[in-house]
Write an enzyme that holds these catalytic residues in place. Structure first.
Site, PDB file in Angstrom:
ATOM      1  N   TYR A 176       0.829  -1.221   0.000  1.00  0.00           N
ATOM      2  CA  TYR A 176       0.000   0.000   0.000  1.00  0.00           C
ATOM      3  C   TYR A 176       0.865   1.274   0.000  1.00  0.00           C
ATOM      4  CZ  TYR A 176      -3.241   3.461   2.065  1.00  0.00           C
ATOM      5  OH  TYR A 176      -3.979   4.582   2.350  1.00  0.00           O
ATOM      6  N   ASN A 216       1.533  -9.850   0.995  1.00  0.00           N
ATOM      7  CA  ASN A 216       0.341  -9.024   1.249  1.00  0.00           C
ATOM      8  C   ASN A 216       0.161  -7.984   0.144  1.00  0.00           C
ATOM      9  OD1 ASN A 216      -1.908  -8.373   2.879  1.00  0.00           O
ATOM     10  ND2 ASN A 216      -0.829  -6.573   3.685  1.00  0.00           N
ATOM     11  N   ALA A 242       9.030  -3.377   3.784  1.00  0.00           N
ATOM     12  CA  ALA A 242       8.607  -4.784   3.876  1.00  0.00           C
ATOM     13  C   ALA A 242       8.431  -5.215   5.318  1.00  0.00           C
ATOM     14  CB  ALA A 242       9.639  -5.678   3.183  1.00  0.00           C
ATOM     15  N   GLY A 243       7.335  -5.893   5.567  1.00  0.00           N
ATOM     16  CA  GLY A 243       7.069  -6.405   6.906  1.00  0.00           C
ATOM     17  C   GLY A 243       5.606  -6.763   7.020  1.00  0.00           C
ATOM     18  N   SER A 300       6.340   3.389  13.263  1.00  0.00           N
ATOM     19  CA  SER A 300       4.904   3.580  13.504  1.00  0.00           C
ATOM     20  C   SER A 300       4.691   4.370  14.788  1.00  0.00           C
ATOM     21  CB  SER A 300       4.261   2.202  13.636  1.00  0.00           C
ATOM     22  OG  SER A 300       2.968   2.304  14.169  1.00  0.00           O
ATOM     23  N   TYR A 340       3.560  -6.761  17.104  1.00  0.00           N
ATOM     24  CA  TYR A 340       3.809  -5.861  15.970  1.00  0.00           C
ATOM     25  C   TYR A 340       4.493  -4.577  16.450  1.00  0.00           C
ATOM     26  CZ  TYR A 340       3.097  -2.283  12.491  1.00  0.00           C
ATOM     27  OH  TYR A 340       3.313  -1.248  11.616  1.00  0.00           O
ATOM     28  N   LYS A 389       8.516  -3.034  15.862  1.00  0.00           N
ATOM     29  CA  LYS A 389       8.943  -1.721  15.346  1.00  0.00           C
ATOM     30  C   LYS A 389       9.873  -1.051  16.355  1.00  0.00           C
ATOM     31  CE  LYS A 389       6.718  -1.713  11.462  1.00  0.00           C
ATOM     32  NZ  LYS A 389       7.426  -1.756  10.183  1.00  0.00           N
ATOM     33  N   ASN A 419      -8.607  -2.094   9.582  1.00  0.00           N
ATOM     34  CA  ASN A 419      -8.517  -0.645   9.814  1.00  0.00           C
ATOM     35  C   ASN A 419      -9.818   0.058   9.450  1.00  0.00           C
ATOM     36  OD1 ASN A 419      -5.330  -1.287   8.748  1.00  0.00           O
ATOM     37  ND2 ASN A 419      -5.674  -0.372  10.745  1.00  0.00           N
ATOM     38  N   LEU A 420      -9.991   1.222  10.040  1.00  0.00           N
ATOM     39  CA  LEU A 420     -11.283   1.910   9.977  1.00  0.00           C
ATOM     40  C   LEU A 420     -11.717   2.297   8.566  1.00  0.00           C
ATOM     41  CD1 LEU A 420     -13.650   3.303  11.456  1.00  0.00           C
ATOM     42  CD2 LEU A 420     -12.210   5.346  11.613  1.00  0.00           C
ATOM     43  N   ARG A 437      -7.793   9.549  16.218  1.00  0.00           N
ATOM     44  CA  ARG A 437      -6.513   9.243  15.584  1.00  0.00           C
ATOM     45  C   ARG A 437      -6.111  10.377  14.647  1.00  0.00           C
ATOM     46  NH1 ARG A 437      -7.031   6.005  18.895  1.00  0.00           N
ATOM     47  NH2 ARG A 437      -6.774   3.737  18.838  1.00  0.00           N
TER      48      ARG A 437
HETATM   49  P1  NAD Z   1       1.566  -3.598   3.141  1.00  0.00           P
HETATM   50  O1  NAD Z   1       1.312  -4.920   3.774  1.00  0.00           O
HETATM   51  O2  NAD Z   1       0.638  -3.129   2.091  1.00  0.00           O
HETATM   52  O3  NAD Z   1       3.059  -3.545   2.564  1.00  0.00           O
HETATM   53  C1  NAD Z   1       4.105  -4.336   3.071  1.00  0.00           C
HETATM   54  C2  NAD Z   1       4.716  -5.054   1.882  1.00  0.00           C
HETATM   55  O4  NAD Z   1       5.819  -5.837   2.332  1.00  0.00           O
HETATM   56  C3  NAD Z   1       3.743  -5.999   1.185  1.00  0.00           C
HETATM   57  O5  NAD Z   1       3.748  -5.703  -0.188  1.00  0.00           O
HETATM   58  C4  NAD Z   1       4.287  -7.384   1.477  1.00  0.00           C
HETATM   59  O6  NAD Z   1       4.001  -8.278   0.414  1.00  0.00           O
HETATM   60  C5  NAD Z   1       5.753  -7.108   1.674  1.00  0.00           C
HETATM   61  N1  NAD Z   1       6.468  -8.038   2.561  1.00  0.00           N
HETATM   62  C6  NAD Z   1       6.094  -8.475   3.783  1.00  0.00           C
HETATM   63  N2  NAD Z   1       7.032  -9.281   4.305  1.00  0.00           N
HETATM   64  C7  NAD Z   1       8.025  -9.353   3.384  1.00  0.00           C
HETATM   65  C8  NAD Z   1       9.266 -10.031   3.334  1.00  0.00           C
HETATM   66  N3  NAD Z   1       9.684 -10.828   4.341  1.00  0.00           N
HETATM   67  N4  NAD Z   1      10.048  -9.869   2.234  1.00  0.00           N
HETATM   68  C9  NAD Z   1       9.637  -9.085   1.212  1.00  0.00           C
HETATM   69  N5  NAD Z   1       8.473  -8.436   1.205  1.00  0.00           N
HETATM   70  C10 NAD Z   1       7.671  -8.565   2.281  1.00  0.00           C
HETATM   71  O7  NAD Z   1       1.653  -2.525   4.334  1.00  0.00           O
HETATM   72  P2  NAD Z   1       1.729  -0.944   4.271  1.00  0.00           P
HETATM   73  O8  NAD Z   1       0.511  -0.428   4.906  1.00  0.00           O
HETATM   74  O9  NAD Z   1       2.142  -0.486   2.935  1.00  0.00           O
HETATM   75  O10 NAD Z   1       2.916  -0.708   5.298  1.00  0.00           O
HETATM   76  C11 NAD Z   1       4.254  -0.562   4.887  1.00  0.00           C
HETATM   77  C12 NAD Z   1       5.134  -0.457   6.107  1.00  0.00           C
HETATM   78  O11 NAD Z   1       4.691   0.627   6.916  1.00  0.00           O
HETATM   79  C13 NAD Z   1       5.083  -1.700   7.016  1.00  0.00           C
HETATM   80  O12 NAD Z   1       6.373  -1.921   7.522  1.00  0.00           O
HETATM   81  C14 NAD Z   1       4.130  -1.282   8.114  1.00  0.00           C
HETATM   82  O13 NAD Z   1       4.386  -1.960   9.316  1.00  0.00           O
HETATM   83  C15 NAD Z   1       4.438   0.199   8.239  1.00  0.00           C
HETATM   84  N6  NAD Z   1       3.333   0.987   8.787  1.00  0.00           N
HETATM   85  C16 NAD Z   1       2.105   0.912   8.216  1.00  0.00           C
HETATM   86  C17 NAD Z   1       1.054   1.650   8.742  1.00  0.00           C
HETATM   87  C18 NAD Z   1      -0.330   1.554   8.162  1.00  0.00           C
HETATM   88  O14 NAD Z   1      -1.296   1.892   8.864  1.00  0.00           O
HETATM   89  N7  NAD Z   1      -0.504   1.125   6.924  1.00  0.00           N
HETATM   90  C19 NAD Z   1       1.277   2.478   9.834  1.00  0.00           C
HETATM   91  C20 NAD Z   1       2.559   2.543  10.398  1.00  0.00           C
HETATM   92  C21 NAD Z   1       3.587   1.790   9.846  1.00  0.00           C
HETATM   93  C1  WQD Z   2      -8.697   3.614  14.092  1.00  0.00           C
HETATM   94  C2  WQD Z   2      -9.864   3.902  15.035  1.00  0.00           C
HETATM   95  C3  WQD Z   2     -10.537   1.971  16.273  1.00  0.00           C
HETATM   96  C4  WQD Z   2     -11.942  -0.346  12.832  1.00  0.00           C
HETATM   97  C5  WQD Z   2      -3.468   0.551  13.599  1.00  0.00           C
HETATM   98  C6  WQD Z   2      -2.203   0.044  14.202  1.00  0.00           C
HETATM   99  C7  WQD Z   2      -1.117   1.056  14.069  1.00  0.00           C
HETATM  100  C8  WQD Z   2      -0.969   1.506  12.626  1.00  0.00           C
HETATM  101  C9  WQD Z   2      -2.274   1.874  12.008  1.00  0.00           C
HETATM  102  C10 WQD Z   2       0.780   0.206  11.674  1.00  0.00           C
HETATM  103  C11 WQD Z   2      -9.709   3.249  16.406  1.00  0.00           C
HETATM  104  C12 WQD Z   2     -11.641   2.407  15.354  1.00  0.00           C
HETATM  105  C13 WQD Z   2     -11.415   0.645  13.648  1.00  0.00           C
HETATM  106  C14 WQD Z   2     -13.318  -0.650  12.920  1.00  0.00           C
HETATM  107  C15 WQD Z   2     -13.558   1.061  14.598  1.00  0.00           C
HETATM  108  N1  WQD Z   2      -0.436   0.474  11.809  1.00  0.00           N
HETATM  109  N2  WQD Z   2     -12.212   1.332  14.518  1.00  0.00           N
HETATM  110  N3  WQD Z   2     -14.071   0.083  13.799  1.00  0.00           N
HETATM  111  O1  WQD Z   2      -5.800   0.939  15.621  1.00  0.00           O
HETATM  112  O2  WQD Z   2      -5.263   3.413  15.307  1.00  0.00           O
HETATM  113  O3  WQD Z   2      -3.835   1.735  14.274  1.00  0.00           O
HETATM  114  O4  WQD Z   2      -3.244   0.864  12.227  1.00  0.00           O
HETATM  115  O5  WQD Z   2       1.736   0.610  12.285  1.00  0.00           O
HETATM  116  O6  WQD Z   2       0.035   0.470  14.567  1.00  0.00           O
HETATM  117  O7  WQD Z   2      -2.449  -0.230  15.571  1.00  0.00           O
HETATM  118  O8  WQD Z   2      -6.074   2.075  13.351  1.00  0.00           O
HETATM  119  O9  WQD Z   2      -7.787   2.033  11.601  1.00  0.00           O
HETATM  120  O10 WQD Z   2      -7.602   0.053  13.164  1.00  0.00           O
HETATM  121  O11 WQD Z   2      -8.484   2.202  14.039  1.00  0.00           O
HETATM  122  O12 WQD Z   2     -14.286   1.669  15.395  1.00  0.00           O
HETATM  123  O13 WQD Z   2     -13.858  -1.532  12.227  1.00  0.00           O
HETATM  124  O14 WQD Z   2     -11.042   3.335  14.464  1.00  0.00           O
HETATM  125  O15 WQD Z   2     -11.065   1.508  17.509  1.00  0.00           O
HETATM  126  O16 WQD Z   2     -10.272   4.112  17.340  1.00  0.00           O
HETATM  127  P1  WQD Z   2      -5.290   2.032  14.762  1.00  0.00           P
HETATM  128  P2  WQD Z   2      -7.497   1.528  12.951  1.00  0.00           P
END
Ligand code: NAD
Ligand code: WQD
Length: 338
Positions: A11, A35, A81-82, A124, A149, A153, A199-200, A231
């Site tokens: 994403y 993913n 990646a993760g 994060s 998770y 991080k 996620n929301l 948030r």
């Molecule tokens: P995502 O799952 O869409 O992207 C992660 C990508 O990494 C995927 O394409 C997956 O196929 C790949 N991947 C996973 N494990 C791998 C491995 N071992 N080797 C190679 N590729 C691998 O997630 P995203 O939302 O794009 O998040 C990207 C990064 O940002 C992640 O590290 C995530 O933890 C971090 N992050 C995301 C959010 C969020 O809310 N989306 C918030 C904070 C941090």
């Molecule tokens: C947002 C708000 C929920 C879904 C998570 C990870 C965080 C980061 C982002 C990677 C909260 C509420 C949610 C639903 C709801 N990822 N909610 N109904 O929990 O803040 O963060 O994703 O690093 O580490 O913890 O995001 O989108 O899940 O929730 O009411 O069906 O929406 O309770 O208040 P969150 P979220």
């Protein structure tokens, strides 16, 4: 001269690859597609007219990494990646530590051997844990994480600090994202969660398109403006731009620095529902349920440090986040499988 983007088919990674290609950078993507779908990269190519070299491989595979570093003149690495599902990490902690922590160690070792010293890490807001007062500032101590998770991080940030201290050639930035949402304005790229969204906003969008009956609002009795969780939501293209700003800054610093990528504004769940309804014209059915385990009542970023030092701040408000999410969802009801 190329930038290696791990997780670049995912994403946030795919939107960042698009922004890098648009700026004229050469990009190499490594992703094991656990993913993601390669279709995201086809869309990037369609939008930019440029192609990133793609390696379908794993960051834990040192031979694969050696091949990537051997075949391209990589100058820096952006490491997305993760695994990222908080609930799943509680069920499968070893997989999370293996992918997120051990995988990062393998990648850093490969960089060291290849003489590549610039590194951006997807951290994060979750690293601030459950005891930090809001707004979260980078100078606050981190830890007190509530899931494997989040701990993964936090652990990687500790490793990166030690690593940067030990090897002064390295410049490392950890970007602590708050809640990335939204999609590219074309509606061709966006978030494609497999199965039931955690996620929301993806959940709201699936209710709007008729794939889910109603939204479950987790908690209506928090000490917040309307009782629902608050948030700091940030448009994915602003997150992508944050990486470009961090890339530029890396060239000027040595050692390790962490920056928040957030807007500094908190919105409640019900405010998000209302804003989505306004953008889409669709009424979102919801019910208020008990709190979700592990959720915090409210948090948002202090966004000043990134503004001052990276010259970056969000450009897109809530209306744009909602418009672009709806546009993507409508045009791609089944995500990249449409
Ligand atoms: P995502 O799952 O869409 O992207 C992660 C990508 O990494 C995927 O394409 C997956 O196929 C790949 N991947 C996973 N494990 C791998 C491995 N071992 N080797 C190679 N590729 C691998 O997630 P995203 O939302 O794009 O998040 C990207 C990064 O940002 C992640 O590290 C995530 O933890 C971090 N992050 C995301 C959010 C969020 O809310 N989306 C918030 C904070 C941090
Ligand atoms: C947002 C708000 C929920 C879904 C998570 C990870 C965080 C980061 C982002 C990677 C909260 C509420 C949610 C639903 C709801 N990822 N909610 N109904 O929990 O803040 O963060 O994703 O690093 O580490 O913890 O995001 O989108 O899940 O929730 O009411 O069906 O929406 O309770 O208040 P969150 P979220």
């Amino acid at each position: 001269m190329a930038i290696l983007v791990t997780g670049g088919a995912g994403y946030i990674g795919s939107h960042t690859v698009l922004a890098l290609l648009e700026r004229g950078e050469d990009v190499v993507v490594l992703d094991n597609l656990v993913n993601a779908s390669e279709e995201s990269l086809h869309r990037v190519a369609q939008l930019t007219g440029k192609t990133a070299a793609f390696y379908p491989g794993d960051i834990r595979d040192s031979e694969c990494l050696a091949r990537v570093f051997g075949e391209h003149q990589i100058t820096s690495v952006i490491h997305f990646a993760g695994l990222k599902a908080v609930g799943e990490s509680v069920q499968k902690p070893l997989e999370y530590y293996q992918n997120n922590v051990a995988g990062t160690l393998v990648l850093l070792e490969a960089m060291r051997q290849a003489g590549v010293h610039q590194f951006i890490f997807s951290s994060s807001a979750t690293v601030y844990g459950e005891h930090s007062p809001v707004p979260y500032q980078e100078s606050m101590p981190i830890g007190g994480t509530t899931s494997p998770y989040g701990t993964s991080k936090w652990m990687v940030e500790q490793v990166l600090q030690d690593f940067a201290k030990a090897d002064p050639l390295f410049s490392i930035i950890a970007l602590r994202y708050f809640n990335p949402v939204g999609a590219h304005e074309s509606g061709l790229m966006g978030e494609d969660p497999g199965g039931v969204p955690n996620n929301l906003l993806p959940y709201i969008a699936q209710v709007a398109i008729g794939q889910r009956e109603q939204l479950s609002v987790f908690g209506g009795d928090y000490p917040t403006k309307d009782g629902t969780g608050v948030r700091d939501y940030i448009h994915v293209m602003d997150v992508a731009q944050g990486h470009l700003a961090a890339m530029d800054h890396l060239k000027q610093i040595a050692g390790f620095k962490a920056y928040n990528l957030g807007s500094g504004i908190g919105y409640s769940v019900l405010e998000m529902v209302q804003a989505f309804e306004k953008a889409s014209g669709v009424t979102i059915a919801y019910q208020i349920l008990p709190r979700r385990a592990g959720d915090l009542p409210a948090f948002w970023a202090d966004a000043e440090l990134a503004k001052q030092e990276l010259g970056w701040q969000v450009q897109r408000g809530l209306d744009v986040m909602m418009r672009d999410t709806w546009n993507w969802q409508r045009k791609n009801p089944r995500g990249y499988r449409s």
